[in-house]
Design a protein around this motif. Structure first.
Motif, PDB file in Angstrom:
ATOM      1  N   ASP A 540     -30.086 -34.744  31.952  1.00  0.00           N
ATOM      2  CA  ASP A 540     -30.912 -35.571  32.706  1.00  0.00           C
ATOM      3  C   ASP A 540     -31.327 -36.737  31.897  1.00  0.00           C
ATOM      4  O   ASP A 540     -31.403 -37.905  32.232  1.00  0.00           O
ATOM      5  N   TRP A 541     -32.235 -36.111  30.846  1.00  0.00           N
ATOM      6  CA  TRP A 541     -33.050 -37.204  29.894  1.00  0.00           C
ATOM      7  C   TRP A 541     -31.794 -38.057  29.134  1.00  0.00           C
ATOM      8  O   TRP A 541     -32.124 -39.344  28.913  1.00  0.00           O
ATOM      9  N   ALA A 544     -30.847 -40.692  31.548  1.00  0.00           N
ATOM     10  CA  ALA A 544     -31.778 -41.710  31.845  1.00  0.00           C
ATOM     11  C   ALA A 544     -31.831 -42.815  30.607  1.00  0.00           C
ATOM     12  O   ALA A 544     -32.137 -43.926  30.948  1.00  0.00           O
ATOM     13  N   GLU A 547     -29.122 -45.156  30.630  1.00  0.00           N
ATOM     14  CA  GLU A 547     -29.320 -46.236  31.594  1.00  0.00           C
ATOM     15  C   GLU A 547     -30.160 -47.307  30.796  1.00  0.00           C
ATOM     16  O   GLU A 547     -30.280 -48.615  30.984  1.00  0.00           O
ATOM     17  N   TYR A 548     -31.443 -46.842  30.356  1.00  0.00           N
ATOM     18  CA  TYR A 548     -32.396 -47.708  29.637  1.00  0.00           C
ATOM     19  C   TYR A 548     -31.984 -48.433  28.677  1.00  0.00           C
ATOM     20  O   TYR A 548     -31.999 -49.568  28.528  1.00  0.00           O
ATOM     21  N   GLU A 569     -37.759 -50.246  35.193  1.00  0.00           N
ATOM     22  CA  GLU A 569     -37.385 -49.459  36.271  1.00  0.00           C
ATOM     23  C   GLU A 569     -36.635 -48.146  35.473  1.00  0.00           C
ATOM     24  O   GLU A 569     -36.799 -47.005  35.602  1.00  0.00           O
ATOM     25  N   ALA A 570     -35.657 -48.601  34.402  1.00  0.00           N
ATOM     26  CA  ALA A 570     -34.953 -47.647  33.709  1.00  0.00           C
ATOM     27  C   ALA A 570     -35.901 -47.006  32.706  1.00  0.00           C
ATOM     28  O   ALA A 570     -35.814 -45.594  32.618  1.00  0.00           O
ATOM     29  N   LYS A 573     -37.647 -44.263  34.452  1.00  0.00           N
ATOM     30  CA  LYS A 573     -37.119 -43.051  34.850  1.00  0.00           C
ATOM     31  C   LYS A 573     -36.675 -42.279  33.756  1.00  0.00           C
ATOM     32  O   LYS A 573     -36.779 -40.934  33.790  1.00  0.00           O
ATOM     33  N   ALA A 576     -39.908 -40.152  32.991  1.00  0.00           N
ATOM     34  CA  ALA A 576     -39.993 -39.198  34.207  1.00  0.00           C
ATOM     35  C   ALA A 576     -39.134 -37.888  33.658  1.00  0.00           C
ATOM     36  O   ALA A 576     -39.428 -36.722  33.565  1.00  0.00           O
ATOM     37  N   ALA A 577     -37.938 -38.460  33.029  1.00  0.00           N
ATOM     38  CA  ALA A 577     -36.812 -37.358  32.663  1.00  0.00           C
ATOM     39  C   ALA A 577     -37.407 -36.697  31.188  1.00  0.00           C
ATOM     40  O   ALA A 577     -37.286 -35.456  31.257  1.00  0.00           O
TER      41      ALA A 577
END
Length: 718
Positions: A540-541, A544, A547-548, A569-570, A573, A576-577
């Motif tokens: 998940d990390w 994310a 995407e960033y 936004e990326a 996320k 958070a991951a």
């Protein structure tokens, strides 16, 4: 980790008393509310009603201590009202075991699911169930049960009224969160002087963002110092990193590096000064040496290119931090403050459209949010669902065992179990040990006081208030001290109602041990281990961060200036991951289970690689091109390759395969043929590939040879 070592570590954790900042005024306010409720109930209704109603005021005060950004009065009212409702429903069915046990199971199961809505709601819900088991034994009729419930709600109302009338640091938690974020960046700036690639924990920034989300009423009354500073702090971190990193900044040695170290030290001093001002609500007092570092014209002569732009940007952001934090304090040496003030109005371009303020739902609006969170966790394999199942089963089993034992007060076994059980292993076991140890200490002290003083109703009530106040004061120092105070509070509270100490102490000790053992046994038999899910958290990390990085690189192909909502936004996320990974890795280190496909060494190396991936993307974000900059068309292809490759890599991680990065390598090869106008762009792109390959290397040594399958390998033909 072996079971022996895990039990030893959790025991040590449960019995540890930490040195924390105490809040005596808040503790005094909670004890005063409890005293008011006890006095009213004793005067009007007698000891039995007073003992029951005291639990409402006691629990409502605890609710105001929970880490929550909501108005504290609302938490107190909600806690008192929900405890009153739980008690009334429990009493209606308490005399019929075949009705009460299903109610207890359902009520406890819902309390376990409430952890999905956050720890504050989970703690309040669990405490309500635990206290319900005690309070339903006090009334003798439906009318008295309704009176008890009303007095519990009254206790919550009293605590809420005191919070409104006597606020203690009304915005203290919000100030502390923002000040901690600035202080963390100050420490980061100082560490960058010696380690240009030093890691940064995003937790303080995430906490400050959580604190910045306000209800409409809070938004109208928040102090001016809490306006805008967090947004500026968010933009400072990438500038600090880009100024220090040798890959896109200055060489590792020489006069340029010395100037950067000086600027970083000055930035740390200024950020610390702003943090102190925000924490205490005072003007900013900056050391003159920190101002001088940004005043000197030598910076422009020594630094050039991206480092010069970063230094200029850093000075501008620090000036904005000082201004939004309350301005510079007037001193006799006020001349050194001028560089951080605009002496005369300067025409500025129109600012970009501001994002919508962060909003927090009110308590009523929170209900559908909580329901959605609970529904999301009500799925097979969810740790929250497993916790709800465990705690409801243990509550029913503890109630049956407690009633079967010839001790009396059988409700203490399920009450102790519900109070100590948490969704993760380490907290459940450490709290079980602390509760039993605290109970032994508490009942020993209470027994000595009873033997010496032989307190009556009034003195027992006073002692209950005193030890409740001590619990409020010491609850953040560790479970052992808090549970000792709780034991003394309960002994004196029930003694006020007419129960002799020798009717409560032995049963409480034995049944507390039974409840703790049931809680520990339930987690061993039906666990929710974090260790097997580490690969999923890592995947998940990675997704994310991919995407960033792709969002950042894509803006070099289509320059849109510094305001890029998709990048922001990326980034959130990815943070958070990252936090989810850190929490999962910390829990996994305390679990007595072997790793399944991801050893501790491989996990540390993989996390280090992903940290550097995020750092490189952040460096590139710090140098995003202006709107009028020349586009880099090849960056679009690299962004697509990053997005696709990291998504495939995350899938490979979950399937215990080693990810490969051929699409990214091909995109970079094609880019080299077109030429790159800015060294930051191409160097950053190369570093992205290097960090991804480091991730594969970390995982390559952790997968058995029979299972090593490149994620981009072609399937064999027929």
């Amino acid at each position: 980790m072996s079971w022996f070592r895990a039990l030893k570590d959790t025991t040590r954790s449960g019995l540890t008393v930490e040195r924390k900042r105490l809040e005596p005024l808040i503790a005094l306010r909670g004890a005063a509310g409890l005293a008011i409720v006890l006095t009213v109930a004793l005067t009007l209704f007698g000891p039995a009603v007073a003992a029951g109603s005291a639990f409402g005021a006691y629990q409502a005060a605890i609710a105001t201590f929970q880490r929550s950004w909501r108005p504290r009065p609302e938490l107190a009212i909600a806690s008192g009202a929900s405890l009153g409702l739980s008690t009334f429903l429990g009493y209606l069915t308490g005399s019929h075991l075949f009705l009460f046990l299903p109610l207890l199971a359902v009520w406890t199961f819902l309390a376990g699911l409430a952890w999905a809505a956050g720890p504050t709601i989970g703690i309040i819900a669990s405490s309500n169930v635990a206290m319900m088991l005690v309070t339903i034994t006090l009334p003798t009729s439906i009318g008295q049960a309704a009176g008890h419930a009303a007095m519990m709600a009254f206790g919550g109302l009293v605590q809420a009224t005191l919070v409104i009338l006597f606020p203690v640091r009304r915005w203290g938690a919000h100030r502390d969160a923002l000040a901690d974020a600035l202080a963390a960046e100050a420490d980061y700036a100082r560490r960058l002087r010696h380690d240009p690639v030093a890691p940064f924990d995003p937790q303080p920034l995430m906490l400050a963002r959580s604190a910045a989300a306000l209800t409409p009423r809070q938004a109208r009354t928040r102090p001016a110092q809490l306006h805008g500073t967090r947004g500026i702090a968010e933009r400072i971190r990438p500038v600090l990193a880009s100024l220090a990193d040798p890959a896109v900044g200055v060489p590792a040695d020489g006069p340029e590096r010395d100037r950067v170290r000086e600027l970083l030290a000055a930035a740390g001093s200024i950020l610390d000064a702003a943090a102190r001002a925000i924490r205490h609500g005072t003007p900013v007092t900056i050391p003159s040496g920190a101002i001088a570092a940004f005043r000197t014209p030598d910076t422009g002569a020594i630094l050039a290119g991206p480092p010069a732009r970063a230094a200029k940007r850093l000075g501008s952001l620090l000036r904005d931090v000082v201004e939004t934090a309350g301005g510079v304090e007037e001193t006799p040496a006020a001349t050194w403050a001028h560089p951080f003030r605009r002496a005369r109005p300067v025409p500025q371009p129109a600012p970009p459209p501001q994002a919508k303020p962060l909003s927090r739902p009110t308590l009523i609006q929170l209900l559908p949010v909580a329901v959605r969170a609970i529904r999301k966790e009500a799925r097979p394999g969810s740790p929250i669902l497993r916790h709800a199942t465990r705690v409801s089963t243990v509550a029913v089993a503890g109630y049956l065992i407690g009633n079967a034992l010839p001790l009396g007060h059988g409700y203490w076994a399920p009450m102790s179990a519900v109070m100590v059980m948490r969704p993760d292993f380490s907290q459940t076991y450490s709290r079980a040990v602390a509760r039993f140890g605290g109970t032994l200490v508490g009942v020993t002290v209470a027994t000595g006081i009873v033997q010496l003083a032989d307190p009556g109703t009034t003195l027992s009530a006073a002692l209950a208030v005193v030890f409740a106040g001590l619990m409020y004061l010491l609850m953040r120092t560790g479970q052992l001290a808090a549970q000792a105070c709780v034991a003394m509070y309960v002994v004196f509270l029930l003694g006020m109602g007419g129960e002799a100490w020798d009717q409560t102490v032995p049963e409480r000790v034995v049944l507390t041990l039974v409840g703790g053992l049931l809680a520990m046994l339930s987690y061993a038999l039906y666990p929710a281990w974090e260790t097997p899910r580490l690969r999923t958290r890592l995947a998940d990390w990675l997704a994310a961060l991919g995407e960033y990085a792709a969002a950042v690189v894509g803006h070099y192909a289509r320059p849109e200036g510094k305001a890029c909502p998709d990048v922001r936004e990326a980034l959130l996320k990815a943070r958070a991951a990252h936090i989810a990974w850190l929490e999962a890795a910390a829990r996994a280190k305390t679990e007595p289970v072997r790793h399944r496909g991801l050893s501790r060494a491989a996990a540390d190396d993989a996390a280090d690689a992903l940290h550097h991936l995020g750092r490189v993307a952040m460096l590139m974000e710090a140098h995003l091109p202006d709107r009028d900059a020349t586009p880099v068309p090849a960056a679009a292809a690299l962004a697509d390759a990053l997005r696709t490759a990291t998504a495939d890599g995350a899938r490979a991680l979950r399937e215990r395969r080693v990810p490969r990065w051929k699409p990214v390598r091909d995109a970079l090869d094609a880019w080299d043929g077109e030429g790159v106008p800015d060294r930051v762009v191409r160097r950053g792109a190369g570093l992205l590939l290097e960090t991804l390959e480091d991730l594969s290397d970390a995982l390559d040594h952790d997968v058995p040879p029979m299972t090593v399958k490149p994620a981009d390998a072609e399937k064999p033909g027929p």
